[in-house]
Design a protein around this motif. Structure first.
Motif, mmCIF file in Angstrom:
data_model
loop_
_atom_site.group_PDB
_atom_site.id
_atom_site.type_symbol
_atom_site.label_atom_id
_atom_site.label_comp_id
_atom_site.label_asym_id
_atom_site.label_seq_id
_atom_site.Cartn_x
_atom_site.Cartn_y
_atom_site.Cartn_z
ATOM 1 N N VAL A 103 57.483 50.442 48.453
ATOM 2 C CA VAL A 103 56.068 50.067 48.492
ATOM 3 C C VAL A 103 55.561 50.366 49.892
ATOM 4 C CG1 VAL A 103 56.232 48.264 46.739
ATOM 5 C CG2 VAL A 103 56.570 47.674 49.133
ATOM 6 N N THR A 104 54.273 50.570 50.019
ATOM 7 C CA THR A 104 53.709 50.895 51.325
ATOM 8 C C THR A 104 53.093 49.654 51.964
ATOM 9 O OG1 THR A 104 51.489 51.416 50.482
ATOM 10 C CG2 THR A 104 53.133 53.202 50.468
ATOM 11 N N LEU A 105 52.910 49.714 53.267
ATOM 12 C CA LEU A 105 52.232 48.628 53.956
ATOM 13 C C LEU A 105 50.810 48.468 53.433
ATOM 14 C CD1 LEU A 105 53.410 49.058 57.661
ATOM 15 C CD2 LEU A 105 53.875 47.130 56.149
ATOM 16 N N ALA A 106 50.190 49.593 53.025
ATOM 17 C CA ALA A 106 48.834 49.526 52.475
ATOM 18 C C ALA A 106 48.827 48.727 51.169
ATOM 19 C CB ALA A 106 48.296 50.936 52.229
ATOM 20 N N ASP A 107 49.852 48.919 50.337
ATOM 21 C CA ASP A 107 49.964 48.146 49.092
ATOM 22 C C ASP A 107 50.076 46.656 49.401
ATOM 23 O OD1 ASP A 107 49.934 50.428 47.524
ATOM 24 O OD2 ASP A 107 52.114 50.623 47.518
ATOM 25 N N VAL A 108 50.927 46.334 50.365
ATOM 26 C CA VAL A 108 51.136 44.938 50.726
ATOM 27 C C VAL A 108 49.857 44.347 51.316
ATOM 28 C CG1 VAL A 108 52.458 43.360 52.180
ATOM 29 C CG2 VAL A 108 53.606 45.282 51.081
ATOM 30 N N ALA A 109 49.185 45.117 52.175
ATOM 31 C CA ALA A 109 47.953 44.629 52.802
ATOM 32 C C ALA A 109 46.877 44.345 51.759
ATOM 33 C CB ALA A 109 47.447 45.655 53.822
ATOM 34 N N GLU A 110 46.772 45.221 50.745
ATOM 35 C CA GLU A 110 45.777 45.011 49.701
ATOM 36 C C GLU A 110 46.103 43.755 48.889
ATOM 37 O OE1 GLU A 110 43.453 47.916 46.704
ATOM 38 O OE2 GLU A 110 45.629 47.864 46.393
ATOM 39 N N ALA A 111 47.375 43.592 48.544
ATOM 40 C CA ALA A 111 47.789 42.407 47.790
ATOM 41 C C ALA A 111 47.561 41.145 48.621
ATOM 42 C CB ALA A 111 49.259 42.519 47.401
ATOM 43 N N ARG A 112 47.841 41.251 49.902
ATOM 44 C CA ARG A 112 47.647 40.096 50.772
ATOM 45 C C ARG A 112 46.167 39.716 50.847
ATOM 46 N NH1 ARG A 112 48.547 39.534 57.339
ATOM 47 N NH2 ARG A 112 47.824 37.369 57.423
ATOM 48 N N ASP A 113 45.310 40.703 50.969
ATOM 49 C CA ASP A 113 43.871 40.433 51.062
ATOM 50 C C ASP A 113 43.399 39.638 49.848
ATOM 51 O OD1 ASP A 113 41.193 40.586 51.943
ATOM 52 O OD2 ASP A 113 40.858 42.406 50.791
ATOM 53 N N VAL A 114 43.820 40.076 48.659
ATOM 54 C CA VAL A 114 43.396 39.403 47.430
ATOM 55 C C VAL A 114 43.940 37.978 47.374
ATOM 56 C CG1 VAL A 114 43.579 39.425 44.913
ATOM 57 C CG2 VAL A 114 43.157 41.565 46.146
ATOM 58 N N LEU A 115 45.241 37.823 47.635
ATOM 59 C CA LEU A 115 45.872 36.517 47.504
ATOM 60 C C LEU A 115 45.418 35.545 48.589
ATOM 61 C CD1 LEU A 115 49.507 37.577 46.540
ATOM 62 C CD2 LEU A 115 47.839 36.432 45.080
ATOM 63 N N GLU A 116 45.244 36.047 49.801
ATOM 64 C CA GLU A 116 44.807 35.162 50.895
ATOM 65 C C GLU A 116 43.418 34.594 50.617
ATOM 66 O OE1 GLU A 116 46.267 34.101 53.792
ATOM 67 O OE2 GLU A 116 47.367 35.745 54.740
ATOM 68 N N ARG A 117 42.526 35.413 50.056
ATOM 69 C CA ARG A 117 41.180 34.927 49.737
ATOM 70 C C ARG A 117 41.246 33.814 48.685
ATOM 71 N NH1 ARG A 117 36.757 38.817 50.735
ATOM 72 N NH2 ARG A 117 37.568 40.624 51.863
ATOM 73 N N VAL A 118 42.077 34.027 47.667
ATOM 74 C CA VAL A 118 42.241 33.011 46.628
ATOM 75 C C VAL A 118 42.793 31.718 47.236
ATOM 76 C CG1 VAL A 118 43.535 32.393 44.551
ATOM 77 C CG2 VAL A 118 42.524 34.669 44.765
ATOM 78 N N CYS A 119 43.793 31.861 48.085
ATOM 79 C CA CYS A 119 44.394 30.684 48.705
ATOM 80 C C CYS A 119 43.384 29.932 49.574
ATOM 81 C CB CYS A 119 45.604 31.093 49.543
ATOM 82 S SG CYS A 119 47.041 31.586 48.572
ATOM 83 N N ALA A 120 42.551 30.660 50.303
ATOM 84 C CA ALA A 120 41.556 30.014 51.158
ATOM 85 C C ALA A 120 40.576 29.203 50.315
ATOM 86 C CB ALA A 120 40.824 31.060 51.989
ATOM 87 N N ARG A 121 40.157 29.770 49.184
ATOM 88 C CA ARG A 121 39.229 29.056 48.303
ATOM 89 C C ARG A 121 39.870 27.767 47.778
ATOM 90 N NH1 ARG A 121 34.608 31.360 46.658
ATOM 91 N NH2 ARG A 121 34.443 29.717 45.076
#
Length: 249
Positions: A103-121
Motif C-alpha cells: 500500500v502507498t503512503l497516499a492510500d494510508v493518508a486518504e484513509a486517515r483523513d476519512v477516519l480522523e474526521r469521523v473520530c473528531a465528530r
C-alpha cells in the motif's frame, strides 16, 4: 471440536494445516480456550508427520491465535485475542505493507483523513472528562519548545489516540492504529524538517476547543484542516526542491 479434515495438497502442508485451523477458529468451530488435539492426534487426522503439525502450530502461535501450557492440564489452546493484541498485530502488518509497497503512503493518508474526521465528530459528542484531560495533557506537552522531535512525535500520536478513545468505539480504535499509530512516527520523520510545530499545535488546539464545546461540525473541520496541512507538508518533503528554497510553512 468438529473440523472438516479435507485432503491436502502435498505442497505447503504446514501452511494448509495452519489455514485450516485458522478458519476453524474464525468460524467458531474451535472456541476460545478450547484445547486442540495433541500433535500426534492432529498428525494422524491430517495424515502428516508431527514436525509438519509443529510447524503449522508455530504459524498460528506467531499470529497469537493459540497458546501452549505445560503440565498435567497443559496442551495447546485457542487464544482469546484482546484489543491490545489486535492493535499490535495490525500496527506491525500495516508497517510491513507500506515497507513492501503493498500500500502507498497516499492510500494510508486518504484513509486517515476519512477516519480522523469521523473520530473528531464522534469525540465531540461522546467525550468525557478523562478524554478531555488526555487531550489537554498531550497538547500541553507539545507546547514545550525543549521537546525533542521524537518526543513531539510521541505526544502527537497520544493526542490522536485520545481523540479516538473519546469516540468510545473499540473498532475505530483498532482501525486507527493502522493509519495513525503504525505510520505517524514514519510520517513525522519525513515531514519534521518542513513542518512548523506551532502550526501543528494550533491545529490541535482548534480540534480540542471544538471537542470541548461539543461542536461536531467544528471538530470535523478542524481535523480536516490539520490533515490538509500534514498532506501539504508530506508533499513538500517528497519534492525535489531547488537549493536554498525554503518551504512555505
Amino acid at each position: 471440536m468438529a473440523l472438516d479434515y479435507q485432503p491436502l495438497n502435498r505442497d505447503g502442508l504446514a501452511r494448509q494445516i495452519a489455514d485450516s485451523l485458522r478458519t476453524a477458529i474464525l468460524t467458531g468451530d474451535l472456541s476460545v480456550d478450547e484445547r486442540l488435539p495433541t500433535e500426534t492426534d492432529l498428525a494422524a487426522r491430517y495424515g502428516v508427520s508431527r514436525p509438519t503439525i509443529r510447524e503449522a502450530l508455530k504459524r498460528l502461535a506467531a499470529q497469537n491465535l493459540i497458546r501452549s501450557r505445560r503440565g498435567p492440564a497443559g496442551g495447546t489452546f485457542v487464544n482469546r485475542i484482546g484489543l491490545t493484541e489486535a492493535r499490535d498485530s495490525l500496527r506491525m502488518m500495516v508497517t510491513l505493507m507500506v515497507g513492501m509497497d503493498a500500500v502507498t503512503l497516499a492510500d494510508v493518508a486518504e484513509a486517515r483523513d476519512v477516519l480522523e474526521r469521523v473520530c473528531a465528530r464522534l469525540a465531540a459528542t461522546r467525550r468525557g472528562p478523562a478524554d478531555l484531560e488526555a487531550l489537554r495533557a498531550a497538547l500541553a506537552e507539545q507546547r514545550d519548545p525543549a521537546l525533542s522531535d521524537e518526543d513531539f512525535c510521541a505526544a502527537d500520536v497520544r493526542f490522536h489516540r485520545a481523540v479516538v478513545e473519546a469516540t468510545g468505539n473499540a473498532m475505530l480504535g483498532v482501525q486507527m492504529v493502522g493509519v495513525v499509530e503504525a505510520l505517524q512516527p514514519v510520517l513525522n520523520m519525513i515531514i519534521h524538517r518542513v513542518r512548523a510545530r506551532p502550526r501543528i499545535v494550533a491545529h490541535h488546539a482548534a480540534i480540542l476547543a471544538a471537542i470541548e464545546a461539543g461542536d461536531a461540525d467544528a471538530a470535523e473541520a478542524a481535523m480536516g484542516a490539520l490533515m490538509a496541512y500534514v498532506g501539504e507538508r508530506a508533499g513538500e518533503a517528497q519534492m525535489r526542491r531547488r537549493p536554498g528554497r525554503e518551504p512555505d510553512r
